[in-house]
Design an enzyme around this catalytic site. Structure first.
Site, PDB file in Angstrom:
ATOM      1  N   PRO A   2       7.129 -12.845  16.229  1.00 28.68           N
ATOM      2  CA  PRO A   2       7.593 -13.013  17.601  1.00 28.68           C
ATOM      3  C   PRO A   2       7.142 -11.870  18.502  1.00 28.68           C
ATOM      4  O   PRO A   2       7.358 -10.700  18.191  1.00 28.68           O
ATOM      5  CB  PRO A   2       9.113 -13.047  17.475  1.00 28.68           C
ATOM      6  CG  PRO A   2       9.432 -13.030  16.039  1.00 28.68           C
ATOM      7  CD  PRO A   2       8.202 -12.923  15.259  1.00 28.68           C
ATOM      8  N   GLU A   3       6.486 -12.222  19.588  1.00 29.40           N
ATOM      9  CA  GLU A   3       6.090 -11.258  20.614  1.00 29.40           C
ATOM     10  C   GLU A   3       6.883 -11.592  21.877  1.00 29.40           C
ATOM     11  O   GLU A   3       7.799 -12.401  21.814  1.00 29.40           O
ATOM     12  CB  GLU A   3       4.567 -11.355  20.850  1.00 29.40           C
ATOM     13  CG  GLU A   3       3.764 -11.153  19.570  1.00 29.40           C
ATOM     14  CD  GLU A   3       2.257 -11.246  19.774  1.00 29.40           C
ATOM     15  OE1 GLU A   3       1.794 -11.000  20.894  1.00 29.40           O
ATOM     16  OE2 GLU A   3       1.555 -11.566  18.808  1.00 29.40           O
ATOM     17  N   ARG A 108      11.329 -11.792   5.141  1.00 34.00           N
ATOM     18  CA  ARG A 108      10.754 -10.554   4.620  1.00 34.00           C
ATOM     19  C   ARG A 108      11.615  -9.306   4.789  1.00 34.00           C
ATOM     20  O   ARG A 108      11.196  -8.219   4.409  1.00 34.00           O
ATOM     21  CB  ARG A 108       9.380 -10.340   5.260  1.00 34.00           C
ATOM     22  CG  ARG A 108       8.384 -11.337   4.706  1.00 34.00           C
ATOM     23  CD  ARG A 108       7.085 -11.301   5.446  1.00 34.00           C
ATOM     24  NE  ARG A 108       6.368 -10.075   5.219  1.00 34.00           N
ATOM     25  CZ  ARG A 108       5.180  -9.817   5.747  1.00 34.00           C
ATOM     26  NH1 ARG A 108       4.596 -10.716   6.524  1.00 34.00           N
ATOM     27  NH2 ARG A 108       4.573  -8.706   5.503  1.00 34.00           N
TER      28      ARG A 108
END
Length: 266
Positions: A2-3, A108
């Site tokens: 996500p940016e 993660r």
DNA sequence: AATGGGACCTGCGCGC
DNA sequence: TGCGCGCAGGTCCCAT
């Protein structure tokens, strides 16, 4: 991954879904993602508080609460917020008034959740460069002229400009027709203007399409963002440039993949 | 100041 | 088919 556009989409989705709701219970299934305070304090500080305001700074989500504290969430690469949730594999489950659950998922375990008395004092926040939407062209030109580093890694530097990640850096430089290896201070005046426009255009368009669902990114509803079909260079190595048909190239810069068209981007 | 590398993680795709 | 390896990237941290 996500940016800015993805986090902005999630922020807007959350405003519709959970703003004003009370956190009735917090179940921490994996304490690793809670960076501060310790789990007991984290739960105690959240339970009973209402979600008063939702903000985004760079790629960081900030939920301001009725008790004066703030929950900050950095999704890093694989973080997700899903509502209504209830998945078995969630890392943290926020039970909200109305009986539904806001799930925080993170395959993660890179993500970082914090419960803070004052999010402004977070070091990450204090070091952030300007938000793209608040950037002024004249100021941007001066910033670029002071940097001798390659333009692509510079766009990823959150202390230089905030919110851009690997995917959008590639798309922005393609639109601006700038080779990612070029030194920032050696860009022409015209190129600096094109870059400024590209940053604004690409991010705005990506937000309009609710972001790019590559890897794990999903919206709060679980649905996907639709911007992938507009990607021109990211993850397209070996494929023809959509403008000139030259093969898109992938190189490594700062340990990260850089995608570009060697003919269109000079 | 700039640059490079490693660390944190895990699932996936690749080659053998 | 199955195994092991490298890779993906946001951010921090350390070394040069």
């Amino acid at each position: 991954m996500p940016e800015l556009p993805e986090v902005e989409t999630i922020k807007r989705d959350l405003e519709k879904a959970v703003l004003g709701k009370k956190i009735t219970e917090v179940c921490v299934h994996n304490p690793k993602v809670i960076r501060e305070p310790a789990v007991a304090g984290f739960k105690r500080g959240l339970q009973g508080a209402r979600i008063k305001n939702i903000l985004r700074r760079a790629k960081l989500l900030i939920l301001e609460l009725s008790n004066g504290k703030s929950l900050t969430i950095h999704l890093k690469m694989t973080g997700q917020l899903v509502y209504p949730g209830g998945a078995k594999n969630s890392r943290v489950a926020f039970h909200l008034s109305g009986g539904k659950i806001l799930d925080f998922n993170d395959q993660r375990l890179f993500a970082e959740l914090r419960l803070l008395d004052d999010w402004h004092s977070l070091k990450f926040i204090q070091r952030l460069g300007p938000e793209p939407a608040e950037l002024d062209l004249a100021q941007f030109k001066v910033m670029l002229s002071k940097k001798k580093t390659a333009i692509k890694p510079l766009l990823l530097d959150q202390t230089f400009i905030s919110g851009i990640g690997n995917l959008y850096a590639a798309e922005i430089l393609f639109q601006a027709k700038i080779n990612p290896l070029r030194r920032a201070n050696e860009l022409t005046n015209k190129e600096k203007e094109l870059l400024f426009l590209a940053i604004n255009d690409i991010l705005k368009a990506a937000i309009l399409h609710a972001g790019s669902s590559v890897d794990d990114y999903v919206r709060v509803s679980g649905g996907k963002g639709g911007y992938v079909k507009y990607h021109k260079v990211y993850d397209r190595q070996g494929k023809p440039c959509l403008v000139c048909k030259t093969m898109i190239k992938r190189i490594s810069q700062g340990g990260r993949g850089t995608y570009f068209c060697p003919k269109c981007q000079r």
